[in-house]
Enzyme design. Structure first.
Site, PDB file in Angstrom:
ATOM      1  N   ARG A 296       0.853  -1.213  -0.042  1.00 54.47           N
ATOM      2  CA  ARG A 296      -0.015   0.116  -0.052  1.00 54.47           C
ATOM      3  C   ARG A 296       0.938   1.200  -0.141  1.00 54.47           C
ATOM      4  NH1 ARG A 296      -4.396  -0.325   4.264  1.00 54.47           N
ATOM      5  NH2 ARG A 296      -5.239   1.517   3.033  1.00 54.47           N
ATOM      6  N   CYS A 297       2.148   1.187   0.017  1.00 59.10           N
ATOM      7  CA  CYS A 297       3.008   2.357   0.376  1.00 59.10           C
ATOM      8  C   CYS A 297       3.534   2.542  -1.029  1.00 59.10           C
ATOM      9  CB  CYS A 297       4.389   1.933   1.138  1.00 59.10           C
ATOM     10  SG  CYS A 297       5.511   2.917   1.226  1.00 59.10           S
ATOM     11  N   SER A 298       3.615   3.685  -1.447  1.00 65.32           N
ATOM     12  CA  SER A 298       4.352   4.163  -2.760  1.00 65.32           C
ATOM     13  C   SER A 298       5.562   3.921  -2.916  1.00 65.32           C
ATOM     14  CB  SER A 298       3.396   5.667  -3.419  1.00 65.32           C
ATOM     15  OG  SER A 298       4.055   6.540  -2.577  1.00 65.32           O
TER      16      SER A 298
END
Length: 119
Positions: free
Chosen positions: A9-11
């Site tokens: 979920r982390c760019s």
């Protein structure tokens, strides 16, 4: 072998995966939010990151960091590590481990410098 402590979920974590793929690096993905890890795992990463304080690998802006009052200097490193094991969301991401070195890929240049000698 390269291992990435990854949060899909982390760019920044996704960007690190992309960089590894673009540079043709073989790597393992460790989804630390989905797979249990131990205090020994955290201690190993602390050593590989060459840091003295586990707080240096934590997300200080997370609500849970504030709720648990992790900045409290009276907490021992072992107490903080146990809190991290119980609350993996605290781990800064992505952490990249290559051989006996680890970096937090923030900024992404940390990752590039880690893999550069083998590009």
């Amino acid at each position: 072998m390269i291992t990435i402590w990854h949060n899909s979920r982390c760019s920044k974590s996704r960007e690190a995966l992309n960089i590894l793929e673009i540079h043709g690096r073989e790597f393992e993905v460790f989804e630390y939010l989905k797979v249990d890890f131990s205090s020994d795992d955290i201690k190993k990463i602390i050593k590989l990151l060459k840091i003295d304080d586990v707080r240096d690998m934590l997300r200080k802006k997370e609500d849970i960091y504030k709720e648990l009052n992790i900045k409290n200097e009276l907490l021992s490193q072992d107490e903080i590590i146990e809190l991290v094991v119980q609350n993996p969301k605290l781990v800064e991401r992505p952490i990249i481990i290559k051989d006996e070195v680890a970096v937090i890929a923030r900024p992404m240049d940390n990752l590039l410098n880690l893999i550069k000698p083998s590009i």
